[in-house]
Write a protein that holds these residues in place. Structure first.
Motif, PDB file in Angstrom:
ATOM      1  N   MET A  44       0.829  -1.200   0.000  1.00 30.08           N
ATOM      2  CA  MET A  44       0.000   0.000   0.000  1.00 30.08           C
ATOM      3  C   MET A  44       0.866   1.254   0.000  1.00 30.08           C
ATOM      4  SD  MET A  44      -3.200   0.781  -0.070  1.00 30.08           S
ATOM      5  CE  MET A  44      -3.721   2.445  -0.457  1.00 30.08           C
ATOM      6  N   ALA A  47       2.330   1.808  -3.401  1.00 29.88           N
ATOM      7  CA  ALA A  47       1.283   2.247  -4.322  1.00 29.88           C
ATOM      8  C   ALA A  47       1.019   3.737  -4.141  1.00 29.88           C
ATOM      9  CB  ALA A  47       0.004   1.439  -4.082  1.00 29.88           C
ATOM     10  N   ILE A  52      -0.263   5.418  -7.566  1.00 27.74           N
ATOM     11  CA  ILE A  52      -1.264   4.476  -8.056  1.00 27.74           C
ATOM     12  C   ILE A  52      -2.595   4.766  -7.363  1.00 27.74           C
ATOM     13  CG2 ILE A  52      -1.882   2.015  -8.183  1.00 27.74           C
ATOM     14  CD1 ILE A  52       1.098   1.375  -8.231  1.00 27.74           C
ATOM     15  N   GLY A  57      -4.435   0.185  -4.933  1.00 27.40           N
ATOM     16  CA  GLY A  57      -3.458  -0.154  -3.903  1.00 27.40           C
ATOM     17  C   GLY A  57      -4.034  -1.113  -2.873  1.00 27.40           C
ATOM     18  N   THR A 115      -3.990   9.629   1.254  1.00 26.21           N
ATOM     19  CA  THR A 115      -4.397   8.260   1.530  1.00 26.21           C
ATOM     20  C   THR A 115      -5.921   8.199   1.591  1.00 26.21           C
ATOM     21  OG1 THR A 115      -4.401   8.523   3.936  1.00 26.21           O
ATOM     22  CG2 THR A 115      -2.290   7.956   2.901  1.00 26.21           C
ATOM     23  N   ALA A 198      -2.509  -2.786   5.321  1.00 27.02           N
ATOM     24  CA  ALA A 198      -2.602  -1.630   4.429  1.00 27.02           C
ATOM     25  C   ALA A 198      -3.266  -0.450   5.135  1.00 27.02           C
ATOM     26  CB  ALA A 198      -3.390  -2.003   3.171  1.00 27.02           C
TER      27      ALA A 198
END
Length: 295
Positions: A44, A47, A52, A57, A115, A198
């Motif tokens: 994660m 990513a 990404i 992710g 995030t 993650a």
């Protein structure tokens, strides 16, 4: 403070659901968890670092966990290696894999990176505080995962998993290959663990290859605390009590960290506390079984 305990409990509750799958449903003690948890975190993190899509992710982290669990099951099935040793082998190999994914680094900070959690906080900006927003977010995430697990265990495959953990020979007599189901089951279990990793990386603001150290003990403690608090054979209650056990476990760890100084308890003693909790839950369970038999 209380909201933070619930948030951490819900994050690790996802991991505990994965541990519950292997230890209680499949009767497959799996130590891959200590490697698949940081695997999800580092996938994660990379990513996010590479820009990404966040949903992609999460999917990559979940898929990585499934692959790790499948490797453990294949080692166990094809090489006839005991499940504990197979899990240890995969966990050991994953340490190097995780460092490779991070570009030969041991950790990766996620400060000032977008995030899923920062997106959720921005979505409710001005309406709810950050802590309450995260709490609501993880309540929804865990609720979705729990409902999906409950539905899965009511399908033919889910019922077969339950039967296989209790009586493998009966499943074989029905023409089912237990080896295939072990690959699927252990894979899904570690997929949930990696998913938890993650989310943990995004919540803590960094990914580290040592995030999973002793995580299987935390998962077991959560499962057993849930069993101690709630007695039921219904699958919906079984999954619910795992999540409640994870929250309760995090609350105990919080009390140990912040108030343990009164009995000279340090953060280094928390793993000892975790072990004692598991032993205590086992002792209580063993004491209740003879009492039921006598009754």
């Amino acid at each position: 403070m209380i909201e933070g305990i619930f948030v951490e409990g819900l994050i690790y509750g996802i991991m505990a659901l994965g541990v519950f799958f292997t230890f209680r449903i499949l009767d497959f003690p799996d130590l891959t968890v200590d490697g698949s948890f940081p695997l999800g975190a580092v996938i994660m993190a990379m990513a996010i670092q590479k820009g990404i899509c966040l949903s992609a992710g999460i999917l990559l982290a979940f898929s990585g966990g499934i692959a790790a669990g499948a490797v453990t099951a294949v080692i166990h099935n094809k090489l006839k290696v005991p499940h504990l040793l197979a899990g240890i082998l995969t966990m050991t190999m994953l340490y190097s894999v995780n460092i490779r994914i991070l570009g030969n680094r041991a950790n990766l900070p996620l400060m000032r990176k977008e995030t899923l959690l920062t997106k959720a906080t921005a979505f409710t900006h001005g309406t709810l505080s950050e802590t309450w927003t995260l709490l609501l977010f993880f309540v929804l995430v865990v609720l979705v995962i729990k409902v999906l697990m409950d539905l899965f265990f009511h399908t033919d495959m889910g019922l077969t998993f339950g039967a296989m953990g209790g009586n493998t020979q009966m499943v074989i007599s029905q023409g089912v290959n237990p080896a295939t189901y072990k690959v699927i089951g252990v894979g899904l279990s570690n997929g949930l663990v990696a998913l938890s990793g993650a989310f943990a990386a995004q919540y803590q603001g960094f990914a580290d290859v040592n995030l999973g150290q002793g995580i299987v003990v935390s998962g077991l403690a959560s499962v057993m605390l849930g069993e101690f608090l709630i007695r039921s054979n219904r699958i919906s209650m079984l999954t619910l009590r795992v999540v409640i056990g994870a929250i309760f476990y995090k609350a105990i760890m919080f009390l140990g960290r912040y108030y343990g100084y009164t009995i000279h308890l340090t953060p280094n003693d928390l793993k000892l506390v975790s072990g004692i909790l598991i032993i205590g839950a086992l002792v209580v369970t063993q004491m209740k079984k003879p009492a039921k038999g006598a009754k």
